[in-house]
Design a protein around this motif. Sequence first.
Motif, PDB file in Angstrom:
ATOM      1  N   ALA A 510       5.107 -13.265  10.599  1.00  0.00           N
ATOM      2  CA  ALA A 510       5.994 -14.416  10.485  1.00  0.00           C
ATOM      3  C   ALA A 510       7.457 -14.061  10.694  1.00  0.00           C
ATOM      4  CB  ALA A 510       5.809 -15.073   9.115  1.00  0.00           C
ATOM      5  N   SER A 511       7.766 -12.761  10.868  1.00  0.00           N
ATOM      6  CA  SER A 511       9.164 -12.372  11.093  1.00  0.00           C
ATOM      7  C   SER A 511       9.610 -12.588  12.523  1.00  0.00           C
ATOM      8  CB  SER A 511       9.360 -10.896  10.749  1.00  0.00           C
ATOM      9  OG  SER A 511       8.789 -10.057  11.751  1.00  0.00           O
ATOM     10  N   SER A 512       8.655 -12.878  13.422  1.00  0.00           N
ATOM     11  CA  SER A 512       8.928 -13.041  14.860  1.00  0.00           C
ATOM     12  C   SER A 512       9.312 -11.735  15.539  1.00  0.00           C
ATOM     13  CB  SER A 512      10.025 -14.095  15.102  1.00  0.00           C
ATOM     14  OG  SER A 512       9.657 -15.342  14.557  1.00  0.00           O
ATOM     15  N   ASN A 513       9.033 -10.616  14.895  1.00  0.00           N
ATOM     16  CA  ASN A 513       9.359  -9.314  15.479  1.00  0.00           C
ATOM     17  C   ASN A 513       8.169  -8.645  16.161  1.00  0.00           C
ATOM     18  OD1 ASN A 513      12.102  -9.300  14.759  1.00  0.00           O
ATOM     19  ND2 ASN A 513      11.588  -8.636  12.668  1.00  0.00           N
ATOM     20  N   GLY A 514       7.043  -9.344  16.228  1.00  0.00           N
ATOM     21  CA  GLY A 514       5.912  -8.817  16.975  1.00  0.00           C
ATOM     22  C   GLY A 514       5.141  -7.730  16.280  1.00  0.00           C
ATOM     23  N   HIS A 515       5.122  -7.723  14.935  1.00  0.00           N
ATOM     24  CA  HIS A 515       4.448  -6.670  14.186  1.00  0.00           C
ATOM     25  C   HIS A 515       3.134  -7.161  13.596  1.00  0.00           C
ATOM     26  CE1 HIS A 515       8.715  -4.840  13.551  1.00  0.00           C
ATOM     27  NE2 HIS A 515       8.207  -4.528  14.732  1.00  0.00           N
ATOM     28  N   ALA A 516       2.361  -7.889  14.372  1.00  0.00           N
ATOM     29  CA  ALA A 516       1.083  -8.409  13.890  1.00  0.00           C
ATOM     30  C   ALA A 516       0.138  -7.269  13.561  1.00  0.00           C
ATOM     31  CB  ALA A 516       0.462  -9.320  14.943  1.00  0.00           C
ATOM     32  N   GLY A 517      -0.729  -7.506  12.569  1.00  0.00           N
ATOM     33  CA  GLY A 517      -1.721  -6.518  12.191  1.00  0.00           C
ATOM     34  C   GLY A 517      -3.078  -6.827  12.790  1.00  0.00           C
ATOM     35  N   THR A 518      -3.936  -5.814  12.844  1.00  0.00           N
ATOM     36  CA  THR A 518      -5.293  -5.966  13.354  1.00  0.00           C
ATOM     37  C   THR A 518      -6.279  -5.543  12.279  1.00  0.00           C
ATOM     38  OG1 THR A 518      -4.569  -5.506  15.617  1.00  0.00           O
ATOM     39  CG2 THR A 518      -6.922  -5.301  15.155  1.00  0.00           C
ATOM     40  N   LEU A 519      -7.186  -6.456  11.901  1.00  0.00           N
ATOM     41  CA  LEU A 519      -8.188  -6.173  10.883  1.00  0.00           C
ATOM     42  C   LEU A 519      -9.276  -5.269  11.449  1.00  0.00           C
ATOM     43  CD1 LEU A 519      -6.703  -8.728   9.789  1.00  0.00           C
ATOM     44  CD2 LEU A 519      -8.864  -9.390   8.724  1.00  0.00           C
ATOM     45  N   ASN A 520      -9.699  -4.296  10.647  1.00  0.00           N
ATOM     46  CA  ASN A 520     -10.736  -3.358  11.045  1.00  0.00           C
ATOM     47  C   ASN A 520     -11.769  -3.215   9.934  1.00  0.00           C
ATOM     48  OD1 ASN A 520      -9.710  -1.728  13.664  1.00  0.00           O
ATOM     49  ND2 ASN A 520      -7.954  -2.219  12.366  1.00  0.00           N
ATOM     50  N   GLY A 521     -13.027  -2.911  10.335  1.00  0.00           N
ATOM     51  CA  GLY A 521     -14.076  -2.645   9.367  1.00  0.00           C
ATOM     52  C   GLY A 521     -14.283  -3.813   8.430  1.00  0.00           C
ATOM     53  N   GLY A 522     -14.422  -3.506   7.135  1.00  0.00           N
ATOM     54  CA  GLY A 522     -14.670  -4.542   6.135  1.00  0.00           C
ATOM     55  C   GLY A 522     -13.408  -5.199   5.647  1.00  0.00           C
ATOM     56  N   ALA A 523     -12.645  -5.763   6.555  1.00  0.00           N
ATOM     57  CA  ALA A 523     -11.433  -6.524   6.218  1.00  0.00           C
ATOM     58  C   ALA A 523     -11.691  -7.986   6.548  1.00  0.00           C
ATOM     59  CB  ALA A 523     -10.240  -6.001   7.000  1.00  0.00           C
ATOM     60  N   THR A 524     -11.495  -8.874   5.575  1.00  0.00           N
ATOM     61  CA  THR A 524     -11.816 -10.289   5.754  1.00  0.00           C
ATOM     62  C   THR A 524     -10.735 -11.158   5.127  1.00  0.00           C
ATOM     63  OG1 THR A 524     -13.117 -10.279   3.705  1.00  0.00           O
ATOM     64  CG2 THR A 524     -14.306  -9.850   5.770  1.00  0.00           C
ATOM     65  N   TRP A 525     -10.877 -12.454   5.333  1.00  0.00           N
ATOM     66  CA  TRP A 525      -9.951 -13.437   4.770  1.00  0.00           C
ATOM     67  C   TRP A 525     -10.572 -14.082   3.535  1.00  0.00           C
ATOM     68  CZ3 TRP A 525      -5.590 -12.484   6.986  1.00  0.00           C
ATOM     69  CH2 TRP A 525      -5.535 -12.124   8.332  1.00  0.00           C
ATOM     70  N   VAL A 526      -9.774 -14.188   2.458  1.00  0.00           N
ATOM     71  CA  VAL A 526     -10.227 -14.843   1.228  1.00  0.00           C
ATOM     72  C   VAL A 526      -9.055 -15.630   0.641  1.00  0.00           C
ATOM     73  CG1 VAL A 526     -11.950 -13.072   0.680  1.00  0.00           C
ATOM     74  CG2 VAL A 526      -9.617 -12.842  -0.193  1.00  0.00           C
TER      75      VAL A 526
END
Length: 700
Positions: A510-526
């Motif tokens: 959300a900073s608009s600086n292009g530092h998005a993350g990528t989820l790997n393995g057992g990473a989910t949304w809750v």
Amino acid sequence: MIDADLSRRGFLFGLGSLALMACTGRTFASQLGTISSNVPSAFAHPGLMHTQADFVRMAQKHIRSPWVGSWDLLVASPKATLSYSSAPVSTIYRGRDVTQNFSRLYNECAAMYGMALRWKITGDATYAAKATSMLNGWASTLTSIQGRDRALVSGPQGFELANIAEMLRDYSGFTDGNLASVKNMLRTIFYPISHDLLSNHGGRSPLQINANWYLFNMAAIMAIGILCDDRVLFDEAVGYFKTGNGNGCVMRAAYYMHPGYLCQWQESGRDQPHTMDGIAAMAVVCEMAWHQGVDLYGYDNNRFLAGTEYSAKANVIASGTTYYTVPYVPYQNGVYTWNTFSILKQGDATPCWALIYNHYVNRKGLAAPYSTKKALAIQPEGGDWDFIGYGTLAYTLDAIPTGAAPSGLSGYISAGAVVLSWWGGVYAIDYTVKRSAQAGGPYTTVASGITDLLTYTDTPPAPGTWYYIVTANTPHGESAPSNETAVLTGTHLHTHLPFNNTIGTSAADASSNGHAGTLNGGATWVAGKQGNALSLNGSNGYVALPNQLMDDVADFTVSVWVFWNASRNSERVFDFGAGTDRYLMLTPCASSGVTCFSMTITGVSGERSINGNAALPIGTWVHVAVTLSGSVGTLYVNGLAVGSNTDMFLAPFRIWDSNQNWIGRSQYSSDPYFNGKIDDFRIYHGALSVDDVASLANAP
């Protein structure tokens, strides 16, 4: 002890007696891309420590001052004489575990080099014939190098022998067959030992072997590569200089950059002779690469020069019998702990300074005041069984007519202020710093009359991005300006991961600086603290953030909401770095049983840490923040300071080239993954105040 006692060092050969992103502290942050771009496909010969132009210059000037001083020492040497008796042996031994005879080889290398140099300068072929006979004898006799410290033969003597052969390759009596025999000896006996040191580190951790070992073996690999026209070997040495995982890498050998581009050398806390050995060896690596069209001298904004200026200053008399003082930060690598600058054998006169001084000052026109003082203090440089450089003769150039304009300007934030450093020109009288609120000016003078060191700390009138240039006052008027550098002041969002996604593997920034993350393995949304959150399963789930994420960060704040499911030591809320030797990380419970934030560039033994007063609680949302302002670090839990450290001399940008920037995963593969939830992860440029941290912790 990893290093051998080199107080009688018999192996120095042929040596002479940013446009940077705003708030980084890096000096032209290392461009680590192509190893040897723009290099001709064929090697130049002669092209190791001396070119044909060098030999012509020596022949013309060896009877003139200051060249004649080294020439007289060469002629007077008992080794560089036709009466020298050679006695090759089949095995050379070096190390406390064997009966040593390595002095036999380095003494003969000194003799062969001296005679080859006398031939090149005078044309007297009897010296070439003697050197050829000796070299042929070793090539036909030597079969192995043995002993615990055999790498202290493969490196220095491998480098020397390759240089001697390179000098003789146009002597009619040194046949193609002779050259082939020397190449075979170097490839089959010397190179494997040097290559193994760089690759396997003697079975130890890479950082537990000191810089001088690596650098002499890098010099040998490069010299053998050039002699044998082997691009793979040449690139191996160049690549290790830039990105190696041992102390031969320039970023590790030139360990810590102080303001004014004084870069503390890796062995400065050990003693000065070993420090000078490393500098001498790096100088020859740079010189050989230079002759083949690769500029390692200038790599990472002249980082090698920063290392030489630091060490030269520390070993030059300021007045009377008192040496200049230099700043120092502790060095720990798991074997050695050097907490103060070592005055052991301070003033060491290793003859490498004519080479360094003449490159930076008389080739490039840069100001190198302390390297200059050191070179002149030990002039004329000689050579004996220890050091056979004769650098005043070999490397002294005519003075450059005009100096360079200021260059390499960079800046970073420390305790909220802007710390600037730059390189000067050889004939500059003093320097002026100018600042603007917009790129390209107009600029306002903020400081003038700066002489030494070339650094200035500025406090701009308001937060924001400020633009700086430096000019020099010279005998001919004001110089051209330096590069412009931009520095972001105040506190600003660098990265903001709200973790409010519901699907997919990308965490928006959300900073608009292009530092998005990528989820790997057992990473989910809750469901999270507010909206959604990141859930990590404790076995293989983590988020990867972009490479070089914090290479432009000095003062900083990290703020995050943490929900920890179960207590396990050494899990990571985040861990940003490039392996187990350099990282910054936050664990909810260290082995000491408390929350801990740490940074290091020399592995776990070199960590600078901020410890909390307890482990994070489990089963509840907790706000955690870490701030760094200058050297003051503070750890907060739920808006309250729970730990601090006023000796946090590291900063994120000093980790350099971080390519493993993870939330929920450690640089150490044996550490457990984080088991819990993460929400509203933020990184700020600048240290938030106590009230600002409390506001984040107490926000709805």
